[in-house]
Design an enzyme around this catalytic site. Structure first.
Site, PDB file in Angstrom:
ATOM      1  N   ASP A 152       0.835  -1.207   0.000  1.00  0.00           N
ATOM      2  CA  ASP A 152       0.000   0.000   0.000  1.00  0.00           C
ATOM      3  C   ASP A 152       0.875   1.264   0.000  1.00  0.00           C
ATOM      4  OD1 ASP A 152      -2.456   1.349   0.245  1.00  0.00           O
ATOM      5  OD2 ASP A 152      -2.375   1.327   2.432  1.00  0.00           O
ATOM      6  N   HIS A 153       0.430   2.283  -0.708  1.00  0.00           N
ATOM      7  CA  HIS A 153       1.126   3.581  -0.746  1.00  0.00           C
ATOM      8  C   HIS A 153       2.632   3.444  -0.975  1.00  0.00           C
ATOM      9  CE1 HIS A 153      -2.324   6.060   0.216  1.00  0.00           C
ATOM     10  NE2 HIS A 153      -2.671   5.146   1.095  1.00  0.00           N
ATOM     11  N   GLU A 169      -3.217   6.366  -7.748  1.00  0.00           N
ATOM     12  CA  GLU A 169      -4.140   7.305  -7.076  1.00  0.00           C
ATOM     13  C   GLU A 169      -4.187   8.613  -7.858  1.00  0.00           C
ATOM     14  OE1 GLU A 169      -3.938   7.696  -2.779  1.00  0.00           O
ATOM     15  OE2 GLU A 169      -4.391   9.850  -2.905  1.00  0.00           O
ATOM     16  N   THR A 213      -6.637   2.333  10.362  1.00  0.00           N
ATOM     17  CA  THR A 213      -6.749   2.834  11.742  1.00  0.00           C
ATOM     18  C   THR A 213      -7.786   2.050  12.556  1.00  0.00           C
ATOM     19  OG1 THR A 213      -6.193   5.003  10.840  1.00  0.00           O
ATOM     20  CG2 THR A 213      -7.050   4.957  13.091  1.00  0.00           C
TER      21      THR A 213
HETATM   22  P1  13P Z   1      -7.709   4.507   7.497  1.00  0.00           P
HETATM   23  O1  13P Z   1      -6.541   4.481   8.409  1.00  0.00           O
HETATM   24  O2  13P Z   1      -8.478   5.776   7.573  1.00  0.00           O
HETATM   25  O3  13P Z   1      -8.601   3.318   7.657  1.00  0.00           O
HETATM   26  O4  13P Z   1      -7.151   4.468   5.996  1.00  0.00           O
HETATM   27  C1  13P Z   1      -6.605   3.302   5.508  1.00  0.00           C
HETATM   28  C2  13P Z   1      -6.027   3.460   4.158  1.00  0.00           C
HETATM   29  O5  13P Z   1      -6.581   4.116   3.311  1.00  0.00           O
HETATM   30  C3  13P Z   1      -4.779   2.760   3.875  1.00  0.00           C
HETATM   31  O6  13P Z   1      -4.336   2.985   2.596  1.00  0.00           O
END
Ligand code: 13P
Length: 283
Positions: free
Chosen positions: A82-83, A134, A231
């Site tokens: 991710d990211h 994105e 989160t």
């Molecule tokens: P949250 O921490 O708001 O759930 O976001 C998660 C997220 O988008 C990870 O890429």
């Protein structure tokens, strides 16, 4: 069921009008908790970790664990980076066996974002893996270290970006942000609807924590088929352990370990139900 790619999971979700939960994990307990919910509900799922989290959970340690756990699950599970920020870490994730990677170039000028995402996608394809990009800017940052402003996706840019980068999934910004929201977010469903009408690839909603169940359902109806949750998992694990301490249920380390697994499990169960993916774990 073997470790799978993200794209067939999302194609099936698009067809069936549901979303696949993409759950961020930081340790073995979270992996076990999420996959317990996946097994119990017979759901597909994605396990993910973001590049900014690697200082706490090194990729060379948690990556093989995630891949092994997905292989060991009886339901289809993709493992996602991710990211992604750097080619070095994206390449390392692919070497370990992640089946998809995201390049987050949302802070870059349009052309640079599209070109770099296309290069990451080329690299991913050498590993037969998928790529997410994105367009627009989701607020905050994955680990809360930056207060990035929300910049809603322009649907025509999303269309151009998808064509140039050839991504398998596209994250959009519709008023969503990472971390706990200070106020309930007002999502721009109009932008989502317009984007989905112009872009064929499955759309991704980041910042899942704190979005209301009905808003999730509306997003899914309008074209979101992958939803990222981070989160909420971390909070649920911490809260469940704290409650277990307060109730006198923790007599030693393994009670704490069980409380952590349970926290991740409860959070995944809740989201799987909202996302409508229970029972969809067959390809
Ligand atoms: P949250 O921490 O708001 O759930 O976001 C998660 C997220 O988008 C990870 O890429």
């Amino acid at each position: 069921m073997p470790l799978v790619k993200m794209s067939p999971l999302l194609a099936k979700a698009k067809e069936g009008k549901y979303a696949v939960g993409s759950f961020s994990v930081a340790n073995m307990e979270m992996v076990l908790g999420v996959l317990k919910a996946v097994e119990e509900t017979k759901s597909p799922a994605i396990l993910q970790i973001a590049e900014v989290r690697l200082k706490q959970s090194p990729l060379e340690v948690i990556g093989p664990l995630m891949v092994a756990a997905a292989k060991n699950c009886s339901m289809p599970v993709a493992v996602h980076f991710d990211h992604g920020k750097t080619f070095e870490k994206i390449g390392q994730a692919l070497d370990i066996g992640f089946t998809s990677v995201m390049f987050d170039g949302s802070h870059l000028p349009f052309e640079e974002n599209a070109q770099t995402t296309a290069k990451v996608n080329e690299l991913a394809k050498k590993y037969n893996a998928d790529c997410e990009g994105e367009i627009g800017c989701v607020g905050g940052s994955e680990d809360g270290s930056e207060n990035i402003a929300i910049n809603c996706t322009a649907p025509d840019e999303a269309k151009k970006f998808a064509e140039l980068s050839n991504v398998d999934a596209l994250a959009v910004a519709i008023g969503n942000a990472h971390g706990n929201y200070k106020q309930t977010p007002k999502l721009r469903f109009d932008i989502l609807e317009q984007t989905a009408s112009m872009v064929d690839v499955p759309l991704v909603l980041h910042g899942g924590t704190g979005i209301l169940p009905d808003d999730f359902r509306k997003c899914i109806q309008l074209g979101i088929h992958k939803i990222n949750i981070a989160t909420a998992t971390f909070d649920s694990v911490e809260l469940n352990a704290r409650n277990a301490y307060e109730n006198g249920e923790i007599k030693g380390y393994y009670d704490l370990q069980a409380a952590e697994v349970e926290g991740a499990y409860k959070n995944a169960m809740k989201h799987i139900e909202i996302f409508g993916c229970a029972g969809k774990g067959t390809l």
